[in-house]
Design an enzyme around this catalytic site. Sequence first.
Site, PDB file in Angstrom:
ATOM      1  N   LYS A 185      -2.202 -40.826 -12.255  1.00  0.00           N
ATOM      2  CA  LYS A 185      -2.115 -40.636 -13.513  1.00  0.00           C
ATOM      3  C   LYS A 185      -1.679 -41.819 -14.362  1.00  0.00           C
ATOM      4  CE  LYS A 185      -1.279 -39.024 -17.954  1.00  0.00           C
ATOM      5  NZ  LYS A 185      -0.790 -39.824 -18.816  1.00  0.00           N
ATOM      6  N   GLU A 260      11.157 -45.624 -12.681  1.00  0.00           N
ATOM      7  CA  GLU A 260      11.467 -47.075 -13.044  1.00  0.00           C
ATOM      8  C   GLU A 260      11.471 -46.956 -14.668  1.00  0.00           C
ATOM      9  OE1 GLU A 260      11.219 -50.161 -14.572  1.00  0.00           O
ATOM     10  OE2 GLU A 260       9.384 -51.066 -13.514  1.00  0.00           O
ATOM     11  N   CYS A 294       9.699 -53.674 -19.138  1.00  0.00           N
ATOM     12  CA  CYS A 294      10.811 -52.907 -19.081  1.00  0.00           C
ATOM     13  C   CYS A 294      11.989 -53.819 -18.834  1.00  0.00           C
ATOM     14  CB  CYS A 294      10.721 -51.837 -17.879  1.00  0.00           C
ATOM     15  SG  CYS A 294      10.081 -52.558 -16.433  1.00  0.00           S
ATOM     16  N   GLU A 393      15.949 -50.181 -26.570  1.00  0.00           N
ATOM     17  CA  GLU A 393      14.719 -50.846 -26.124  1.00  0.00           C
ATOM     18  C   GLU A 393      13.355 -51.029 -27.089  1.00  0.00           C
ATOM     19  OE1 GLU A 393      12.525 -51.256 -21.921  1.00  0.00           O
ATOM     20  OE2 GLU A 393      12.486 -49.174 -22.865  1.00  0.00           O
TER      21      GLU A 393
END
Length: 503
Positions: A185, A260, A294, A393
């Site tokens: 997905k 992750e 990330c 972030e």
Amino acid sequence: MDDLVPSRQLFIAGEWREPVLKKRIPIVNPATEDIVGDLPAATAEDVDIAVDAARMAFFSNKGKDWASASGAYRAKFLRAIADMILERKSLLAKLETIDTGKPLDEAVSDMESSASCFKYYAELAEALDLKERTPVSIKQQSFKTHVLKEPIGVVALITPWNYPLLMAVWKVAPALAAGCTAILKPSELASVTCLELADICRQVGLPSGVLNVVTGLGSEVGAPLSSHPHVDKIAFTGSTATGIKVMTAAAQTIKPVSLELGGKSPILVFQDADLDNAAEWTIYGCFATSGQICSATSRLLVHESIAAKFLEKLIDWSKNIKISDPMEEGCRLGSVISKTQYEKILNFITTAKGEGATILHGGGRPQHLNQGFFIEPTIITDVVTSMSIWKEEVFGPVLCVKTFTTEDEALELANDTDYGLGAAVISKDPERCERFAKAIQSGVVWKNCSQPCFNEAPWGGKKLSGIGRELGEWGLENYLSIKQVTEYTSDEPYGWYSPPKKQ
């Protein structure tokens, strides 16, 4: 160029299949803001069909057709997929650039890395055949024990939009190498090359149902996959907030997850560093892929004795970055992924300024680009640790800066985060680099560089950055279940119970 985007359906059981509800999602080129096509939008009904197809493939011919076939057999398909990715590299890279706004040169590198990852896991699949029955040394002489490594089953692979094909391959390649069957997905913001991966799998004759690609919204595809009772494992890459939802859903059926997630990684530049090398690694670590990584080292910690000079160099290097149509030769900073992300990043910058920080460089749209979701490389100083720009972030080309005076202060600042994915240490002192490599709370530490990753080396984080490791042998272990097999080898009775008296 935008007419390159093919019109695809869902890929289920080796065939293109229209979504049950016939819904589709527009594809927007973020560098032009043009709609360039659409992609199928699956729902829970399609998820059920895809899971059934994957389960049928897993158990086909009692597993002999895929799950319990030899690793060498599966490796042939992985290598064929790699070869076809390389054959189609130019087209795939252009599609990736249209879909994400990343520079074409970067997209080409992503395609090469994707092919390399499939080839690497083909080798590990073959190596599994040599580990089919691994003996375990035990002290009891009347027993023999060995271990079987078996595919965990049907896996759901939920992947992000920053490296659409490459992040998918990091999961697909080891899952297939292990003998799992999968439902991929991809993010609804960037699914084009994942659908092309499905076409490659069809072209190379991958057995029906081994890989299914189901595109659509997270709430309508990712959520039902995460809670599906016939999915045996979930591997997810994305935001920490969504990772928590995935883990919560998986917990209802006690299925394993690997996550992750986000990051707010530091890069520490010491007074003995080569400033030009340090400047290049600093901007690469934060501005590559428009900062949408990330592991981006987006918190710069620089020794106060060199801070002023180093910031001047950073500005010079940042001004030299070519920001342009990502299809242009030499482009090194393209657009961000969407209007929503563009506005989110600009809001972070505005908030930082409102909280008292200084926008030293950048902070807005490049003046020569009036269209597309472009943001200049941005450097923010006068940052304090209570600011959102320090803690949260951003996922954009935004670097926040603090100075330090001692190693202890540097370490405290480096670890002052809820995340723990990556960290970089720039110094000519190898002992200092090693001290920080051990003391920084992260899953990856780079010495005198930032962001390199390799098929052979583990990738993953601590704290809110996730659970588990991808890549290397650790990535394969994600998709294997360990079974102990023990045999009683003595001819003598075990003797725990007294035998019944003979009649």
